[in-house]
Design a protein around this motif. Structure first.
Motif, PDB file in Angstrom:
ATOM      1  N   TYR A 131       0.792  -1.222   0.000  1.00 21.29           N
ATOM      2  CA  TYR A 131       0.000   0.000   0.000  1.00 21.29           C
ATOM      3  C   TYR A 131       0.829   1.279   0.000  1.00 21.29           C
ATOM      4  O   TYR A 131       0.313   2.348  -0.282  1.00 21.29           O
ATOM      5  CB  TYR A 131      -0.953   0.001   1.196  1.00 21.29           C
ATOM      6  CG  TYR A 131      -2.010  -1.069   1.091  1.00 21.29           C
ATOM      7  CD1 TYR A 131      -3.046  -0.962   0.173  1.00 21.29           C
ATOM      8  CD2 TYR A 131      -1.969  -2.198   1.895  1.00 21.29           C
ATOM      9  CE1 TYR A 131      -4.013  -1.943   0.066  1.00 21.29           C
ATOM     10  CE2 TYR A 131      -2.924  -3.185   1.802  1.00 21.29           C
ATOM     11  CZ  TYR A 131      -3.945  -3.053   0.883  1.00 21.29           C
ATOM     12  OH  TYR A 131      -4.901  -4.021   0.779  1.00 21.29           O
ATOM     13  N   GLY A 132       2.075   1.222   0.330  1.00 19.75           N
ATOM     14  CA  GLY A 132       2.942   2.399   0.317  1.00 19.75           C
ATOM     15  C   GLY A 132       2.513   3.439   1.339  1.00 19.75           C
ATOM     16  O   GLY A 132       2.287   3.133   2.503  1.00 19.75           O
ATOM     17  N   LYS A 133       2.367   4.699   0.898  1.00 18.70           N
ATOM     18  CA  LYS A 133       2.020   5.805   1.795  1.00 18.70           C
ATOM     19  C   LYS A 133       0.570   5.736   2.274  1.00 18.70           C
ATOM     20  O   LYS A 133       0.210   6.383   3.236  1.00 18.70           O
ATOM     21  CB  LYS A 133       2.250   7.143   1.103  1.00 18.70           C
ATOM     22  CG  LYS A 133       3.708   7.451   0.863  1.00 18.70           C
ATOM     23  CD  LYS A 133       3.882   8.808   0.246  1.00 18.70           C
ATOM     24  CE  LYS A 133       5.343   9.121   0.050  1.00 18.70           C
ATOM     25  NZ  LYS A 133       5.557  10.437  -0.546  1.00 18.70           N
ATOM     26  N   GLN A 134      -0.273   4.976   1.605  1.00 17.92           N
ATOM     27  CA  GLN A 134      -1.675   4.880   1.986  1.00 17.92           C
ATOM     28  C   GLN A 134      -1.916   3.856   3.096  1.00 17.92           C
ATOM     29  O   GLN A 134      -3.034   3.650   3.527  1.00 17.92           O
ATOM     30  CB  GLN A 134      -2.528   4.527   0.775  1.00 17.92           C
ATOM     31  CG  GLN A 134      -2.512   5.604  -0.286  1.00 17.92           C
ATOM     32  CD  GLN A 134      -3.319   5.211  -1.509  1.00 17.92           C
ATOM     33  OE1 GLN A 134      -3.724   4.073  -1.642  1.00 17.92           O
ATOM     34  NE2 GLN A 134      -3.529   6.160  -2.393  1.00 17.92           N
ATOM     35  N   CYS A 135      -0.873   3.208   3.561  1.00 19.62           N
ATOM     36  CA  CYS A 135      -0.979   2.186   4.603  1.00 19.62           C
ATOM     37  C   CYS A 135      -1.304   2.848   5.945  1.00 19.62           C
ATOM     38  O   CYS A 135      -0.767   3.899   6.280  1.00 19.62           O
ATOM     39  CB  CYS A 135       0.332   1.419   4.711  1.00 19.62           C
ATOM     40  SG  CYS A 135       0.273   0.071   5.883  1.00 19.62           S
ATOM     41  N   LEU A 136      -2.198   2.228   6.698  1.00 19.73           N
ATOM     42  CA  LEU A 136      -2.559   2.741   8.022  1.00 19.73           C
ATOM     43  C   LEU A 136      -1.475   2.432   9.032  1.00 19.73           C
ATOM     44  O   LEU A 136      -0.766   1.435   8.919  1.00 19.73           O
ATOM     45  CB  LEU A 136      -3.863   2.096   8.485  1.00 19.73           C
ATOM     46  CG  LEU A 136      -5.121   2.461   7.720  1.00 19.73           C
ATOM     47  CD1 LEU A 136      -6.288   1.626   8.209  1.00 19.73           C
ATOM     48  CD2 LEU A 136      -5.434   3.930   7.878  1.00 19.73           C
ATOM     49  N   PHE A 137      -1.393   3.274  10.054  1.00 19.71           N
ATOM     50  CA  PHE A 137      -0.483   3.015  11.153  1.00 19.71           C
ATOM     51  C   PHE A 137      -1.038   1.867  11.988  1.00 19.71           C
ATOM     52  O   PHE A 137      -2.252   1.681  12.094  1.00 19.71           O
ATOM     53  CB  PHE A 137      -0.313   4.263  12.023  1.00 19.71           C
ATOM     54  CG  PHE A 137       0.483   5.342  11.359  1.00 19.71           C
ATOM     55  CD1 PHE A 137       1.853   5.216  11.212  1.00 19.71           C
ATOM     56  CD2 PHE A 137      -0.125   6.484  10.885  1.00 19.71           C
ATOM     57  CE1 PHE A 137       2.594   6.207  10.601  1.00 19.71           C
ATOM     58  CE2 PHE A 137       0.597   7.479  10.271  1.00 19.71           C
ATOM     59  CZ  PHE A 137       1.969   7.340  10.119  1.00 19.71           C
ATOM     60  N   LEU A 138      -0.156   1.134  12.602  1.00 17.04           N
ATOM     61  CA  LEU A 138      -0.553  -0.010  13.409  1.00 17.04           C
ATOM     62  C   LEU A 138      -1.410   0.427  14.606  1.00 17.04           C
ATOM     63  O   LEU A 138      -2.371  -0.259  14.977  1.00 17.04           O
ATOM     64  CB  LEU A 138       0.696  -0.760  13.870  1.00 17.04           C
ATOM     65  CG  LEU A 138       0.480  -2.143  14.458  1.00 17.04           C
ATOM     66  CD1 LEU A 138      -0.216  -3.052  13.448  1.00 17.04           C
ATOM     67  CD2 LEU A 138       1.804  -2.757  14.864  1.00 17.04           C
ATOM     68  N   CYS A 139      -1.094   1.589  15.186  1.00 19.30           N
ATOM     69  CA  CYS A 139      -1.869   2.069  16.336  1.00 19.30           C
ATOM     70  C   CYS A 139      -3.312   2.391  15.932  1.00 19.30           C
ATOM     71  O   CYS A 139      -4.248   2.187  16.717  1.00 19.30           O
ATOM     72  CB  CYS A 139      -1.195   3.277  16.984  1.00 19.30           C
ATOM     73  SG  CYS A 139      -1.054   4.712  15.922  1.00 19.30           S
ATOM     74  N   THR A 140      -3.526   2.850  14.706  1.00 22.18           N
ATOM     75  CA  THR A 140      -4.874   3.121  14.222  1.00 22.18           C
ATOM     76  C   THR A 140      -5.664   1.826  14.100  1.00 22.18           C
ATOM     77  O   THR A 140      -6.833   1.756  14.491  1.00 22.18           O
ATOM     78  CB  THR A 140      -4.831   3.834  12.850  1.00 22.18           C
ATOM     79  OG1 THR A 140      -4.076   5.033  12.982  1.00 22.18           O
ATOM     80  CG2 THR A 140      -6.214   4.164  12.349  1.00 22.18           C
ATOM     81  N   ILE A 141      -5.025   0.811  13.594  1.00 25.08           N
ATOM     82  CA  ILE A 141      -5.692  -0.491  13.454  1.00 25.08           C
ATOM     83  C   ILE A 141      -6.060  -1.047  14.829  1.00 25.08           C
ATOM     84  O   ILE A 141      -7.169  -1.530  15.037  1.00 25.08           O
ATOM     85  CB  ILE A 141      -4.795  -1.466  12.675  1.00 25.08           C
ATOM     86  CG1 ILE A 141      -4.598  -0.963  11.252  1.00 25.08           C
ATOM     87  CG2 ILE A 141      -5.391  -2.863  12.676  1.00 25.08           C
ATOM     88  CD1 ILE A 141      -3.563  -1.696  10.469  1.00 25.08           C
TER      89      ILE A 141
ATOM     90  N   ARG B 194      -6.612   0.673  17.568  1.00 31.33           N
ATOM     91  CA  ARG B 194      -7.680   1.504  18.122  1.00 31.33           C
ATOM     92  C   ARG B 194      -9.023   1.110  17.527  1.00 31.33           C
ATOM     93  O   ARG B 194     -10.030   1.014  18.224  1.00 31.33           O
ATOM     94  CB  ARG B 194      -7.371   2.983  17.883  1.00 31.33           C
ATOM     95  CG  ARG B 194      -8.310   3.916  18.608  1.00 31.33           C
ATOM     96  CD  ARG B 194      -7.886   5.382  18.515  1.00 31.33           C
ATOM     97  NE  ARG B 194      -7.890   5.831  17.132  1.00 31.33           N
ATOM     98  CZ  ARG B 194      -6.834   6.333  16.491  1.00 31.33           C
ATOM     99  NH1 ARG B 194      -5.678   6.447  17.122  1.00 31.33           N
ATOM    100  NH2 ARG B 194      -6.908   6.719  15.240  1.00 31.33           N
ATOM    101  N   TRP B 195      -9.076   0.874  16.205  1.00 26.50           N
ATOM    102  CA  TRP B 195     -10.311   0.438  15.549  1.00 26.50           C
ATOM    103  C   TRP B 195     -10.760  -0.923  16.085  1.00 26.50           C
ATOM    104  O   TRP B 195     -11.947  -1.130  16.352  1.00 26.50           O
ATOM    105  CB  TRP B 195     -10.118   0.363  14.050  1.00 26.50           C
ATOM    106  CG  TRP B 195     -10.080   1.691  13.363  1.00 26.50           C
ATOM    107  CD1 TRP B 195     -10.233   2.919  13.922  1.00 26.50           C
ATOM    108  CD2 TRP B 195      -9.883   1.897  11.973  1.00 26.50           C
ATOM    109  NE1 TRP B 195     -10.128   3.891  12.970  1.00 26.50           N
ATOM    110  CE2 TRP B 195      -9.914   3.296  11.746  1.00 26.50           C
ATOM    111  CE3 TRP B 195      -9.656   1.069  10.887  1.00 26.50           C
ATOM    112  CZ2 TRP B 195      -9.759   3.854  10.491  1.00 26.50           C
ATOM    113  CZ3 TRP B 195      -9.510   1.647   9.629  1.00 26.50           C
ATOM    114  CH2 TRP B 195      -9.555   3.009   9.439  1.00 26.50           C
TER     115      TRP B 195
ATOM    116  N   ASN C  82     -20.873   1.481  14.374  1.00 25.18           N
ATOM    117  CA  ASN C  82     -21.049   2.580  13.439  1.00 25.18           C
ATOM    118  C   ASN C  82     -19.680   3.051  12.946  1.00 25.18           C
ATOM    119  O   ASN C  82     -18.783   3.308  13.749  1.00 25.18           O
ATOM    120  CB  ASN C  82     -21.788   3.729  14.131  1.00 25.18           C
ATOM    121  CG  ASN C  82     -22.219   4.804  13.169  1.00 25.18           C
ATOM    122  OD1 ASN C  82     -21.937   4.741  11.984  1.00 25.18           O
ATOM    123  ND2 ASN C  82     -22.906   5.791  13.693  1.00 25.18           N
ATOM    124  N   ILE C  83     -19.514   3.191  11.643  1.00 27.18           N
ATOM    125  CA  ILE C  83     -18.221   3.613  11.108  1.00 27.18           C
ATOM    126  C   ILE C  83     -18.116   5.120  10.965  1.00 27.18           C
ATOM    127  O   ILE C  83     -17.053   5.643  10.680  1.00 27.18           O
ATOM    128  CB  ILE C  83     -17.938   2.939   9.751  1.00 27.18           C
ATOM    129  CG1 ILE C  83     -18.991   3.320   8.716  1.00 27.18           C
ATOM    130  CG2 ILE C  83     -17.835   1.445   9.908  1.00 27.18           C
ATOM    131  CD1 ILE C  83     -18.657   2.886   7.308  1.00 27.18           C
TER     132      ILE C  83
END
Length: 117
Positions: free
Chosen positions: A5-15, A17-18, A28-29
């Motif tokens: 995914y390159g620069k569009q990859c999510l940070f691990l902390c965001t994943i 948290r989700w 709800n998203i």
């Protein structure tokens, strides 16, 4: 994942948290409202009251309007600028878009010798 995914990859902390949010029951998203976000409830009575205050005193401030009507400063600002279309010129509220009939007398005043001195 970064290779794919390159620069569009999510940070691990965001994943993480989700995942935690969904494990605790959130389904709800959509974004939840921020607690500091102003919820501007502008009805016709409030808008007409603000307009009436401005017509009575064109030098009134947003803070004075907010205190007078017991509304937030952000709500008062939104009503004045977005709903009513007023702007401040020389500490006086005037309509942003004047008609030709309104522009003519103002130009006449500006071109007088008394105004130029």
């Amino acid at each position: 994942m970064k290779e794919v995914y390159g620069k569009q990859c999510l940070f691990l902390c965001t994943i993480f948290r989700w995942c935690y949010s969904y494990e605790t029951g959130r389904v709800n998203i959509k974004d939840l409202p921020c607690p500091r976000q102003a919820h501007a409830v502008t009805n016709n009575a409030t808008i007409s009251a603000v307009d009436e205050l401005i017509l009575q005193n064109c030098w009134i401030t947003i803070r004075e309007i907010a205190v007078e009507l017991s509304i937030g400063k952000g709500t008062a600002h939104h009503i004045i600028h977005k709903k009513l279309g007023y702007g401040k010129v020389c500490a006086q509220w005037v309509l942003k878009h004047l008609s030709e009939n309104q522009k003519t007398p103002r130009m006449g005043v500006c071109l007088t010798q008394e105004f130029l001195h």
